[in-house]
Design a protein around this motif. Structure first.
Motif, PDB file in Angstrom:
ATOM      1  N   ILE A   1       4.443  19.064   2.229  1.00  0.00           N
ATOM      2  CA  ILE A   1       3.004  19.206   2.022  1.00  0.00           C
ATOM      3  C   ILE A   1       2.506  18.388   0.833  1.00  0.00           C
ATOM      4  N   GLU A   2       3.299  18.288  -0.248  1.00  0.00           N
ATOM      5  CA  GLU A   2       2.838  17.530  -1.409  1.00  0.00           C
ATOM      6  C   GLU A   2       2.723  16.042  -1.079  1.00  0.00           C
ATOM      7  N   TRP A   3       3.731  15.506  -0.381  1.00  0.00           N
ATOM      8  CA  TRP A   3       3.643  14.106   0.009  1.00  0.00           C
ATOM      9  C   TRP A   3       2.462  13.886   0.952  1.00  0.00           C
ATOM     10  N   ARG A   4       2.231  14.795   1.876  1.00  0.00           N
ATOM     11  CA  ARG A   4       1.112  14.653   2.806  1.00  0.00           C
ATOM     12  C   ARG A   4      -0.223  14.642   2.052  1.00  0.00           C
ATOM     13  N   ASP A   5      -0.386  15.567   1.109  1.00  0.00           N
ATOM     14  CA  ASP A   5      -1.645  15.641   0.373  1.00  0.00           C
ATOM     15  C   ASP A   5      -1.836  14.418  -0.525  1.00  0.00           C
ATOM     16  N   TRP A   6      -0.730  13.957  -1.121  1.00  0.00           N
ATOM     17  CA  TRP A   6      -0.837  12.774  -1.979  1.00  0.00           C
ATOM     18  C   TRP A   6      -1.190  11.550  -1.149  1.00  0.00           C
ATOM     19  N   LEU A   7      -0.552  11.380  -0.005  1.00  0.00           N
ATOM     20  CA  LEU A   7      -0.861  10.249   0.868  1.00  0.00           C
ATOM     21  C   LEU A   7      -2.295  10.328   1.383  1.00  0.00           C
ATOM     22  N   ALA A   8      -2.778  11.557   1.648  1.00  0.00           N
ATOM     23  CA  ALA A   8      -4.177  11.715   2.051  1.00  0.00           C
ATOM     24  C   ALA A   8      -5.102  11.231   0.939  1.00  0.00           C
ATOM     25  N   GLY A   9      -4.690  11.474  -0.325  1.00  0.00           N
ATOM     26  CA  GLY A   9      -5.468  10.974  -1.454  1.00  0.00           C
ATOM     27  C   GLY A   9      -5.464   9.466  -1.566  1.00  0.00           C
ATOM     28  N   GLN A  10      -4.519   8.822  -0.893  1.00  0.00           N
ATOM     29  CA  GLN A  10      -4.487   7.352  -0.835  1.00  0.00           C
ATOM     30  C   GLN A  10      -5.178   6.816   0.422  1.00  0.00           C
TER      31      GLN A  10
ATOM     32  N   SER B   1       0.846  -1.192   0.000  1.00  0.00           N
ATOM     33  CA  SER B   1       0.000   0.000   0.000  1.00  0.00           C
ATOM     34  C   SER B   1       0.880   1.240   0.000  1.00  0.00           C
ATOM     35  N   ALA B   2       0.237   2.390  -0.124  1.00  0.00           N
ATOM     36  CA  ALA B   2       0.991   3.640  -0.120  1.00  0.00           C
ATOM     37  C   ALA B   2       1.691   3.866   1.207  1.00  0.00           C
ATOM     38  N   GLY B   3       1.136   3.328   2.280  1.00  0.00           N
ATOM     39  CA  GLY B   3       1.756   3.505   3.587  1.00  0.00           C
ATOM     40  C   GLY B   3       3.150   2.917   3.661  1.00  0.00           C
ATOM     41  N   ASP B   4       3.437   1.920   2.830  1.00  0.00           N
ATOM     42  CA  ASP B   4       4.767   1.308   2.837  1.00  0.00           C
ATOM     43  C   ASP B   4       5.841   2.279   2.360  1.00  0.00           C
ATOM     44  N   LEU B   5       5.428   3.327   1.635  1.00  0.00           N
ATOM     45  CA  LEU B   5       6.406   4.312   1.154  1.00  0.00           C
ATOM     46  C   LEU B   5       7.022   5.108   2.294  1.00  0.00           C
TER      47      LEU B   5
END
Length: 302
Positions: free
Chosen positions: A195-204, A179-183
């Motif tokens: 902030i971009e990584w946070r927003d992208w992960l929120a989208g996952q 899953s994306a959490g493994d990143l």
């Protein structure tokens, strides 16, 4: 030196032979024309106006009229020439990553189609001052909620999805992703913040605590991608910034083993331009070309 308004009133009077006709020609009140003519006569110290003479001018006035008319005509002609030259030139600023990785390889398509338009492209991390008359437009990525009003008129060009990429060598060092959490266990590369990584992960579907995400802050997208190409982490990017990195295999998309990541868009590329030039031929042609090129590429595999 005579006031230019006096000279314009005098030239209009000499051309039309009457105060009211001169006023109508240059679009001011006839009383203002009378004041301008009187002020000009006071300055030169001789009579220029003789309403009873043919054309309404004295002999000195007629000679002066020809001099003033020729001078104003020369100014008008040169002004027209300069404005035409300006209309045939297009000065464009652009965020560096897009300028180098996407726009520059495609600009020949525009310049070959419209060889009469002199295009100047200037990569810049910051948008131009909208008061700078030498800059016609700017192409820049704005995150959702950001201000794309650096100039008076703007047009959204493309809203690309962002996705994680890394070098094949770095990908080989990672355990299989479920899953994306493994990143979060990998070395994430950031621009000025996370902030971009946070927003992208929120989208996952992943919510994070307030602690800053680990990984270096490199401030510029091209530095992030250089670090990524060198096998030193995972970057979030979009297809416009990658050039041929994916096709050449320098970078690969990072995907989980099961289903793909959710598509996430964090912002859009905007073209902002000076309002007074928005409908002029070079600007209109470039707007249409740029929108078509970005739309076409966004729908293809590039």
């Amino acid at each position: 030196m005579p006031n230019l308004a006096w000279l314009r009133a005098f030239e209009a009077y000499g051309r039309t032979g009457g105060i009211r006709r001169a006023a109508a020609l240059i679009g001011i009140d006839h009383s203002a024309v009378s004041r301008h003519l009187k002020a000009l006569e006071n300055l030169v110290g001789v009579n220029l106006i003789d309403a009873s003479a043919p054309g309404g001018l004295t002999e000195a006035g007629l000679h002066y009229y020809h001099t003033v008319s020729d001078a104003l005509s020369a100014i008008e002609a040169e002004t027209t020439r300069l404005r035409k030259a300006r209309r045939d030139r297009l000065t464009l600023w652009c965020v560096p990553g897009l300028a180098v990785r996407w726009m520059l390889p495609r600009l020949r398509g525009f310049t070959d189609t419209f060889p009469d338009i002199a295009l100047e492209l200037r990569p810049s991390d910051a948008p131009p001052d909208p008061r700078d008359a030498e800059v016609d437009g700017d192409v820049r990525y704005y995150r959702d909620g950001g201000a794309a009003a650096a100039m008076v008129r703007s047009n959204e060009l493309a809203r690309p999805s962002v996705f994680p990429v890394c070098s094949p060598g770095y990908l080989a060092t990672l355990p299989p992703l479920a899953s994306a959490g493994d990143l979060l266990g990998a070395r994430l590369l950031h621009e000025e913040s996370d902030i971009e990584w946070r927003d992208w992960l929120a989208g996952q579907g992943i919510s994070l605590p307030g602690d800053a995400l680990p990984g270096p802050r490199l401030w510029h997208a091209h530095l992030v991608l250089d670090e990524c190409r060198n096998g030193r982490g995972i970057a979030l990017t979009n297809a416009f910034l990658l050039g041929d990195d994916l096709a050449s295999g320098r970078l690969v998309r990072v995907e989980p083993q099961a289903k793909p990541f959710n598509e996430v868009s964090l912002g859009a590329y905007f073209l902002t331009m000076r309002a007074e030039r928005w409908s002029e031929r070079p600007v209109a042609l470039f707007r249409q070309w740029l929108k078509a090129a970005m739309t076409s590429d966004l729908g293809g595999d590039f």
